[in-house]
Design a protein around this motif. Sequence first.
Motif, PDB file in Angstrom:
ATOM      1  N   ALA A 101       0.821  -1.209   0.000  1.00 24.49           N
ATOM      2  CA  ALA A 101       0.000   0.000   0.000  1.00 24.49           C
ATOM      3  C   ALA A 101       0.856   1.261   0.000  1.00 24.49           C
ATOM      4  O   ALA A 101       0.504   2.258  -0.647  1.00 24.49           O
ATOM      5  N   TRP A 102       1.967   1.234   0.704  1.00 24.52           N
ATOM      6  CA  TRP A 102       2.801   2.418   0.858  1.00 24.52           C
ATOM      7  C   TRP A 102       3.893   2.550  -0.192  1.00 24.52           C
ATOM      8  O   TRP A 102       4.271   3.650  -0.568  1.00 24.52           O
ATOM      9  N   GLY A 103       4.441   1.425  -0.597  1.00 26.60           N
ATOM     10  CA  GLY A 103       5.644   1.437  -1.410  1.00 26.60           C
ATOM     11  C   GLY A 103       6.850   1.091  -0.552  1.00 26.60           C
ATOM     12  O   GLY A 103       6.856   1.309   0.670  1.00 26.60           O
ATOM     13  N   THR A 104       7.884   0.565  -1.210  1.00 32.19           N
ATOM     14  CA  THR A 104       9.052   0.063  -0.481  1.00 32.19           C
ATOM     15  C   THR A 104       9.809   1.165   0.244  1.00 32.19           C
ATOM     16  O   THR A 104      10.205   1.005   1.404  1.00 32.19           O
ATOM     17  N   ARG A 105       9.993   2.297  -0.401  1.00 33.10           N
ATOM     18  CA  ARG A 105      10.785   3.366   0.219  1.00 33.10           C
ATOM     19  C   ARG A 105      10.128   3.900   1.476  1.00 33.10           C
ATOM     20  O   ARG A 105      10.788   4.072   2.509  1.00 33.10           O
ATOM     21  N   ARG A 106       8.815   4.133   1.422  1.00 31.28           N
ATOM     22  CA  ARG A 106       8.127   4.645   2.605  1.00 31.28           C
ATOM     23  C   ARG A 106       8.139   3.623   3.730  1.00 31.28           C
ATOM     24  O   ARG A 106       8.287   3.977   4.897  1.00 31.28           O
ATOM     25  N   PHE A 107       8.000   2.345   3.381  1.00 30.07           N
ATOM     26  CA  PHE A 107       8.024   1.311   4.409  1.00 30.07           C
ATOM     27  C   PHE A 107       9.396   1.252   5.083  1.00 30.07           C
ATOM     28  O   PHE A 107       9.488   1.135   6.309  1.00 30.07           O
ATOM     29  N   TRP A 108      10.466   1.316   4.282  1.00 30.50           N
ATOM     30  CA  TRP A 108      11.815   1.328   4.854  1.00 30.50           C
ATOM     31  C   TRP A 108      11.973   2.512   5.802  1.00 30.50           C
ATOM     32  O   TRP A 108      12.517   2.371   6.913  1.00 30.50           O
ATOM     33  N   ASN A 109      11.534   3.696   5.369  1.00 28.33           N
ATOM     34  CA  ASN A 109      11.640   4.886   6.217  1.00 28.33           C
ATOM     35  C   ASN A 109      10.906   4.682   7.537  1.00 28.33           C
ATOM     36  O   ASN A 109      11.415   5.009   8.617  1.00 28.33           O
ATOM     37  N   TYR A 110       9.704   4.140   7.444  1.00 27.65           N
ATOM     38  CA  TYR A 110       8.896   3.924   8.646  1.00 27.65           C
ATOM     39  C   TYR A 110       9.561   2.916   9.580  1.00 27.65           C
ATOM     40  O   TYR A 110       9.639   3.140  10.798  1.00 27.65           O
ATOM     41  N   PHE A 111      10.049   1.808   9.029  1.00 29.42           N
ATOM     42  CA  PHE A 111      10.693   0.781   9.847  1.00 29.42           C
ATOM     43  C   PHE A 111      11.900   1.351  10.580  1.00 29.42           C
ATOM     44  O   PHE A 111      12.072   1.131  11.792  1.00 29.42           O
ATOM     45  N   LEU A 112      12.746   2.084   9.872  1.00 24.01           N
ATOM     46  CA  LEU A 112      13.968   2.609  10.490  1.00 24.01           C
ATOM     47  C   LEU A 112      13.657   3.726  11.482  1.00 24.01           C
ATOM     48  O   LEU A 112      14.232   3.765  12.576  1.00 24.01           O
ATOM     49  N   VAL A 113      12.756   4.634  11.135  1.00 19.56           N
ATOM     50  CA  VAL A 113      12.417   5.741  12.037  1.00 19.56           C
ATOM     51  C   VAL A 113      11.810   5.213  13.330  1.00 19.56           C
ATOM     52  O   VAL A 113      12.188   5.635  14.429  1.00 19.56           O
ATOM     53  N   THR A 114      10.865   4.286  13.212  1.00 12.98           N
ATOM     54  CA  THR A 114      10.217   3.767  14.422  1.00 12.98           C
ATOM     55  C   THR A 114      11.161   2.870  15.223  1.00 12.98           C
ATOM     56  O   THR A 114      11.124   2.881  16.458  1.00 12.98           O
ATOM     57  N   GLY A 115      12.006   2.099  14.533  1.00 16.03           N
ATOM     58  CA  GLY A 115      12.960   1.267  15.252  1.00 16.03           C
ATOM     59  C   GLY A 115      13.963   2.104  16.032  1.00 16.03           C
ATOM     60  O   GLY A 115      14.231   1.843  17.219  1.00 16.03           O
ATOM     61  N   ILE A 116      14.509   3.118  15.374  1.00 12.39           N
ATOM     62  CA  ILE A 116      15.448   4.018  16.059  1.00 12.39           C
ATOM     63  C   ILE A 116      14.726   4.799  17.147  1.00 12.39           C
ATOM     64  O   ILE A 116      15.252   4.984  18.256  1.00 12.39           O
ATOM     65  N   GLY A 117      13.512   5.267  16.852  1.00 15.96           N
ATOM     66  CA  GLY A 117      12.744   6.001  17.856  1.00 15.96           C
ATOM     67  C   GLY A 117      12.447   5.160  19.080  1.00 15.96           C
ATOM     68  O   GLY A 117      12.542   5.643  20.217  1.00 15.96           O
ATOM     69  N   ALA A 118      12.093   3.890  18.871  1.00 20.78           N
ATOM     70  CA  ALA A 118      11.853   2.994  20.008  1.00 20.78           C
ATOM     71  C   ALA A 118      13.118   2.837  20.844  1.00 20.78           C
ATOM     72  O   ALA A 118      13.058   2.812  22.084  1.00 20.78           O
ATOM     73  N   GLY A 119      14.265   2.743  20.178  1.00 24.58           N
ATOM     74  CA  GLY A 119      15.523   2.642  20.902  1.00 24.58           C
ATOM     75  C   GLY A 119      15.819   3.891  21.717  1.00 24.58           C
ATOM     76  O   GLY A 119      16.277   3.811  22.864  1.00 24.58           O
ATOM     77  N   LEU A 120      15.530   5.063  21.156  1.00 26.45           N
ATOM     78  CA  LEU A 120      15.768   6.310  21.885  1.00 26.45           C
ATOM     79  C   LEU A 120      14.827   6.446  23.078  1.00 26.45           C
ATOM     80  O   LEU A 120      15.222   6.980  24.124  1.00 26.45           O
ATOM     81  N   VAL A 121      13.595   5.978  22.925  1.00 28.37           N
ATOM     82  CA  VAL A 121      12.673   5.970  24.067  1.00 28.37           C
ATOM     83  C   VAL A 121      13.225   5.067  25.169  1.00 28.37           C
ATOM     84  O   VAL A 121      13.184   5.406  26.361  1.00 28.37           O
ATOM     85  N   ASN A 122      13.763   3.923  24.785  1.00 26.06           N
ATOM     86  CA  ASN A 122      14.386   3.008  25.746  1.00 26.06           C
ATOM     87  C   ASN A 122      15.519   3.707  26.491  1.00 26.06           C
ATOM     88  O   ASN A 122      15.610   3.638  27.724  1.00 26.06           O
ATOM     89  N   VAL A 123      16.374   4.391  25.737  1.00 25.54           N
ATOM     90  CA  VAL A 123      17.507   5.091  26.352  1.00 25.54           C
ATOM     91  C   VAL A 123      17.005   6.164  27.315  1.00 25.54           C
ATOM     92  O   VAL A 123      17.508   6.295  28.452  1.00 25.54           O
ATOM     93  N   LEU A 124      16.004   6.942  26.896  1.00 26.10           N
ATOM     94  CA  LEU A 124      15.486   8.026  27.734  1.00 26.10           C
ATOM     95  C   LEU A 124      14.880   7.487  29.023  1.00 26.10           C
ATOM     96  O   LEU A 124      15.206   7.976  30.123  1.00 26.10           O
TER      97      LEU A 124
END
Length: 259
Positions: A101-124
């Motif tokens: 539905a989104w396309g590969t590029r948008r999905f990659w962006n979402y996966f990486l942004v949310t994965g990194i964001g989840a890690g930063l929430v963990n750190v905080l």
Amino acid sequence: MGSYARSLGIKFHWKGFVTPAIQAIVLLCAGVFLAQTLVRWFLPIEYTIFINYELGLVPRAVTHGLRLWQPLTYLFLHGGFWHLAVNMFFLWMFGVDLERAWGTRRFWNYFLVTGIGAGLVNVLVKTLLDPHGMGTSLVPTIGASGAVYAVLVAAAITFPDRQIWLLPFPVTVPMRILAIIAVALEFFGTLGAGGDNVSHVTHLGGILVGYIYLRRGSYMFRARNGFLDWKRKRARRKFEVYARDHRDEPPTRPDNWVN
């Protein structure tokens, strides 16, 4: 099986079964896990510990050791076969149609942004709970679960009424109900987290970052409308003040120019 399928004219297309981003993520995680397994089998345990503490997510290492790559690299490490298998299965189950539905590029962006964001929430969170870095801030977190939970939330928002089997029970529930159940379980898991070796904070971080990422357009729309409303009210107040101050002045001389 292959000969029988060919005789009937049936062709299995791998690309239709697994989309490009999902395929790349699965292969990358599987390759890293294979390397982890070989290190664990053939090298002393110190090498496995080194990998977990250098490439896993260790809050104190990020905040004090400036290992800024860890909020990314921890996504591709896993602690065992079933840890990897379950994460990749749910990523495939919820992510394939989302990528279509989104396309590969948008999905990659979402996966990486949310994965990194989840890690930063963990750190905080762990830094706030353990500011001196003597407890949970020293524990490494590994796995793509935070990003996978974000994918679940995105699927629930994109396909809210899609029916999902609630394994192991023989019933189906709408995708949005499954997402609500997952969020509730993670929330109560965080309250009662003890020795289950599950980073519920990272899961909730992925859910939070994913939701904010998907709703950022509406937030910006509201902020922009609020700012424009404030400008209009400010201009109206200025005009009212000007009109009140000049209310008793005589009108200006009319222009004598006639067309």
